[in-house]
Enzyme design. Structure first.
Site, mmCIF file in Angstrom:
data_model
loop_
_atom_site.group_PDB
_atom_site.id
_atom_site.type_symbol
_atom_site.label_atom_id
_atom_site.label_comp_id
_atom_site.label_asym_id
_atom_site.label_seq_id
_atom_site.Cartn_x
_atom_site.Cartn_y
_atom_site.Cartn_z
ATOM 1 C CB SER A 1 24.381 12.665 75.050
ATOM 2 O OG SER A 1 25.594 13.325 75.262
ATOM 3 N NE ARG B 1 31.400 9.407 85.466
ATOM 4 C CZ ARG B 1 30.350 9.412 84.654
ATOM 5 N NH1 ARG B 1 30.483 9.892 83.429
ATOM 6 N NH2 ARG B 1 29.188 8.935 85.046
ATOM 7 C CG ASP C 1 21.865 19.602 78.255
ATOM 8 O OD1 ASP C 1 23.053 19.857 78.551
ATOM 9 O OD2 ASP C 1 21.539 18.703 77.455
ATOM 10 C CG HIS D 1 23.986 16.307 79.017
ATOM 11 N ND1 HIS D 1 23.330 16.564 77.830
ATOM 12 C CD2 HIS D 1 24.779 15.222 78.771
ATOM 13 C CE1 HIS D 1 23.694 15.693 76.918
ATOM 14 N NE2 HIS D 1 24.579 14.875 77.457
ATOM 15 C CG ASP D 2 23.399 13.266 84.365
ATOM 16 O OD1 ASP D 2 23.969 12.939 83.321
ATOM 17 O OD2 ASP D 2 23.901 13.118 85.495
#
Length: 366
Positions: free
Chosen positions: A140, A210, A307, A340-341
């Site tokens: 990232s 968040r 992602d 994405h994680d």
């Protein structure tokens, strides 16, 4: 590590008398050729692997990747994690004293860029006596730093591993960052970034920031599989606009509450702005191939099919630009459901790929 000398920043400002927090894992070999720098993403730190003594919940954020016998094997490599300037995990940031005024920086902490972080990391490595990196590795935002290393210090990096990253943010990503920043700066407890003076924390804004970010890190498939339309309590709808009813609502609020307890609001603004600014092609009229002509390293790029925040298409842009310059490039697109994680998770294909690259290519020191 303390640095008294001023560090010139891309903004034209300087920062002096600053500290960089860092951790190392493994042993530096005799000719100092086995060093691997790990660059962290938005809310991570220098604590890459292992656990702090007596703190069982303090596992490093990439502990599944780095350590003895793991894909980046610390029996072979000397791994360095550095906390970036402006962060809230030990390196000098907005919550520290400005040596020029004797007051807490707050909103006056200078804007830093990916390039500024790389310059600071290079200074730390010089202090450690490391002239050349066997590899620089990041996912990232960390991947952007790895890419920038190959451009700022092309003769000091042998391999660059860029995971789930991009050559710049698209408009949608900048928009997500801006909405998150607005949530923070419009929190009544923000006080223009000088909330430290008032003894408060803009927790409401941090929670929302968040929550927004967390939504973008997960794929639709994972969110549906994990939560679906499950209600939090029982099966009856409450017909309320205020209550937390769905499991996904409860999960996001939990993540927001936890984040607001440990992360700094000004740090969030700084790091998301550094993400927005990164664009090595800007100085070359948008020509990424021309921008990457400086690179001399060998590359491994990895992306993940679901992602959508840093899509495989963006990694392929980097691959094409490197191939245009006849660089040695390996590329893998992992079909993983996690969004994405995925770059932080234990996908066997992903882990084996990183292991194979480090064993077959990076470990050829000298």
């Amino acid at each position: 590590m303390h640095f008294a000398d001023a560090l010139p920043l891309q903004s034209g400002k300087v920062i002096r008398d600053y500290n960089l927090a860092f951790e190392t894992y493994g042993t530096l070999n005799a000719d100092r050729s086995n060093a691997v720098l790990v660059c962290h993403a938005l809310n991570a730190s220098h604590h890459v692997a292992g656990e702090y003594e007596g703190q069982p919940k303090s596992e490093g954020w990439w502990d599944n990747m780095i350590g003895p016998g793991k894909p980046v094997d610390t029996n072979t490599f000397f791994v360095i994690g550095v906390n970036n300037l402006g962060s809230c995990f030990g390196s000098t940031g907005p919550m520290h004293l400005n040596p020029d005024t004797g007051e807490v920086y707050g909103a006056d902490f200078p804007v830093v860029t990916v390039e500024d972080w790389v310059t600071a990391q290079a200074r730390l490595l010089e202090r450690l006596g490391i002239a050349t990196l066997a590899a620089v590795l990041g996912g990232s935002l960390g991947g952007m730093q790895a890419l920038s290393w190959t451009l700022q210090y092309p003769d000091r990096v042998r391999h660059a591993v860029v995971v789930a990253s991009a050559p710049n943010l698209n408009a949608e990503n900048i928009a997500f960052n801006e909405v998150a920043r607005r949530a923070i700066v419009t929190d009544p407890d923000f006080h223009g970034g000088h909330f430290y003076r008032h003894g408060v924390v803009p927790k409401r804004g941090l929670r929302i920031a968040r929550m927004i970010g967390h939504i973008t890190y997960l794929s639709d498939d994972v969110m549906n599989a994990k939560f679906g339309r499950q209600l939090r309590e029982g099966l009856a709808l409450k017909y309320s606009t205020q209550d937390v009813e769905f499991q996904i609502e409860s999960y996001l609020r939990y993540q927001g509450d936890k984040f607001s307890d440990y992360f700094d609001a000004n740090t969030y603004l700084l790091i998301t702005r550094a993400l927005d600014y990164f664009d090595p092609a800007r100085a070359h009229a948008g020509d990424l191939s021309q921008a990457l002509a400086k690179a001399r390293a060998n590359f491994l790029l990895v992306s993940f099919s679901t992602d959508w925040r840093f899509s495989p298409r963006r990694s392929r842009e980097i691959v094409k630009a490197l191939l245009d310059n006849r660089r040695d490039v390996s590329y893998a697109e992992i079909d993983a459901p996690h969004g994405h994680d995925a770059f932080l998770l234990d996908d066997a294909r992903y882990m084996n790929l990183i292991r194979s690259y480090f064993e077959s290519k990076v470990a050829r020191f000298g």
